[in-house]
Design a protein around this motif. Structure first.
Motif, PDB file in Angstrom:
ATOM      1  N   VAL A   1      -1.446  -4.070   0.287  1.00  0.00           N
ATOM      2  CA  VAL A   1      -1.311  -2.994  -0.698  1.00  0.00           C
ATOM      3  C   VAL A   1      -0.909  -1.670  -0.066  1.00  0.00           C
ATOM      4  CG1 VAL A   1      -2.513  -1.675  -2.475  1.00  0.00           C
ATOM      5  CG2 VAL A   1      -2.982  -4.119  -2.208  1.00  0.00           C
ATOM      6  N   SER A   2      -1.514  -1.328   1.068  1.00  0.00           N
ATOM      7  CA  SER A   2      -1.258  -0.025   1.671  1.00  0.00           C
ATOM      8  C   SER A   2      -1.330  -0.117   3.187  1.00  0.00           C
ATOM      9  CB  SER A   2      -2.276   1.008   1.178  1.00  0.00           C
ATOM     10  OG  SER A   2      -3.531   0.806   1.799  1.00  0.00           O
ATOM     11  N   ARG A   3      -0.914   0.974   3.855  1.00  0.00           N
ATOM     12  CA  ARG A   3      -0.968   1.035   5.314  1.00  0.00           C
ATOM     13  C   ARG A   3      -2.358   1.356   5.833  1.00  0.00           C
ATOM     14  NH1 ARG A   3       4.059   2.874   3.817  1.00  0.00           N
ATOM     15  NH2 ARG A   3       5.823   2.054   5.041  1.00  0.00           N
ATOM     16  N   GLY A   4      -3.259   1.712   4.935  1.00  0.00           N
ATOM     17  CA  GLY A   4      -4.604   2.096   5.343  1.00  0.00           C
ATOM     18  C   GLY A   4      -5.570   0.931   5.362  1.00  0.00           C
TER      19      GLY A   4
ATOM     20  N   ARG B   1       5.720  -3.592   6.803  1.00  0.00           N
ATOM     21  CA  ARG B   1       5.782  -4.966   6.316  1.00  0.00           C
ATOM     22  C   ARG B   1       7.120  -5.574   6.697  1.00  0.00           C
ATOM     23  NH1 ARG B   1       3.454  -4.781   0.170  1.00  0.00           N
ATOM     24  NH2 ARG B   1       5.009  -3.142  -0.079  1.00  0.00           N
TER      25      ARG B   1
ATOM     26  N   ASN C   1      -3.695  -4.971   5.069  1.00  0.00           N
ATOM     27  CA  ASN C   1      -3.692  -5.597   3.756  1.00  0.00           C
ATOM     28  C   ASN C   1      -2.290  -5.545   3.158  1.00  0.00           C
ATOM     29  OD1 ASN C   1      -3.518  -3.074   1.803  1.00  0.00           O
ATOM     30  ND2 ASN C   1      -4.977  -2.538   3.424  1.00  0.00           N
TER      31      ASN C   1
ATOM     32  N   PHE D   1       0.707  -5.387   5.755  1.00  0.00           N
ATOM     33  CA  PHE D   1       1.090  -4.342   6.697  1.00  0.00           C
ATOM     34  C   PHE D   1       0.484  -4.646   8.066  1.00  0.00           C
ATOM     35  CE2 PHE D   1       1.745  -2.115   2.685  1.00  0.00           C
ATOM     36  CZ  PHE D   1       2.886  -1.367   2.942  1.00  0.00           C
TER      37      PHE D   1
END
Length: 240
Positions: free
Chosen positions: A182-185, A155, A180, A209
Motif C-alpha cells: 500500500v505505501s512506502r512506510g 515497487r 507492504n 514496496f
C-alpha cells in the motif's frame, strides 16, 4: 546447488540461518548460492557490465540519480519502462538474457516455494504464483552497490507478468527492507541479505514496496574478490 556450509553457519553463528517466509509469498533462502556458483555469477556480471549497453548510472525523471549503478539483460529498464536498447545509456541493443540464467531463476522459485519450504502455505504456492502462460524469465536487472549506495522504497511495477521476482546477492551484505503493498512506510521488515542469499517474492507480495537502506562494507567473502554488492534481479516481463 553447491551451497553446503558449516553446521555452525558461515560466520561461526551458533545456529545456521534458516529459510524464512518474510510475508505471504516472500521467502528468504540463506546461502543458496555456494562459493563456486557465486564466483561464476560474478564473472558473468563483470562481462555484462562492459560496454556496449554496459553498467550505467540511472537518472530519474525528476533529475536525480540512483546511487546504485545498473546493467540490464533481455530488456533494458529505465524509469519507468522497458526498451530493447539502452535508451538512457549509450543507445546500444541490450545484451540477451542467457538461457542458463533463466533456468537459475526457475530453480530459485522451486527452492523458495517447494516442498522443503519452511512454510506450509508457501509449499503449495509455486504453481499459484507462476506466470499462467508459462513464459520464461526474460529480464535481468543487475545493480552494483558501493559502500554508500542506497535504494529507496519502490515497487517492481513495469512488468505485466505476475511471476515472482527472484533476487540474488553477491559480495557485501546489506539491510534489505521488505514492506507492504500500500505505501512506502510501515509495516515493513528488515532482513540482512548476505552473499549467496536468495530472496523471492510473488503472489500477494509481488507488488510490495522494498528497498536497500544500507550496505555493510567489508562483509563480502574474501575469496569472492568483490568490493561492494551485486544484486541480480530476475523477472518475467510478459511484455511481448
Amino acid at each position: 546447488m553447491d551451497s553446503a556450509r558449516s553446521p555452525a553457519g558461515p560466520d561461526g553463528e551458533l545456529f545456521p540461518r534458516e529459510r524464512t517466509e518474510i510475508a505471504p509469498g516472500a521467502v528468504h533462502v540463506p546461502d543458496w548460492l555456494g562459493p563456486r556458483r557465486q564466483r561464476e555469477l560474478l564473472d558473468a556480471c563483470r562481462e555484462w557490465a562492459r560496454p556496449p549497453a554496459g553498467l550505467r548510472t540511472v537518472r530519474t525523471p525528476g533529475g536525480g540519480t540512483m546511487t546504485a549503478r545498473q546493467v540490464c539483460l533481455g530488456l533494458h529498464w529505465y524509469p519507468y519502462g522497458y526498451a530493447r536498447t539502452a535508451v538512457d545509456g549509450d543507445g546500444a541493443p541490450v545484451k540477451p538474457m542467457p538461457g542458463w540464467l533463466a533456468e537459475l531463476a526457475e530453480e530459485a522459485v522451486a527452492a523458495a516455494y517447494g516442498p522443503a519450504s519452511a512454510s506450509p502455505s508457501a509449499a503449495s504456492s509455486a504453481h499459484a504464483y507462476a506466470d499462467p502462460l508459462h513464459r520464461p524469465y526474460d529480464i535481468a536487472l543487475i545493480n552494483f552497490y558501493s559502500g554508500d549506495s542506497r535504494m529507496g522504497m519502490h515497487r517492481d511495477a513495469e512488468e505485466k507478468s505476475p511471476a515472482p521476482v527472484v533476487s540474488l546477492s553477491l559480495g557485501d551484505s546489506c539491510l534489505f527492507r521488505f514492506g507492504n503493498t500500500v505505501s512506502r512506510g510501515r509495516p515493513y521488515r528488515d532482513v540482512e541479505l548476505r552473499s549467496g542469499d536468495l530472496f523471492v517474492f510473488g503472489g500477494p507480495s509481488r507488488s510490495a514496496f522494498h528497498g536497500v537502506p544500507k550496505v555493510l562494507p567489508g562483509t563480502a567473502p574474501p575469496a569472492l574478490g568483490l568490493t561492494g554488492r551485486l544484486n541480480i534481479t530476475l523477472r518475467v516481463g510478459g511484455l511481448d
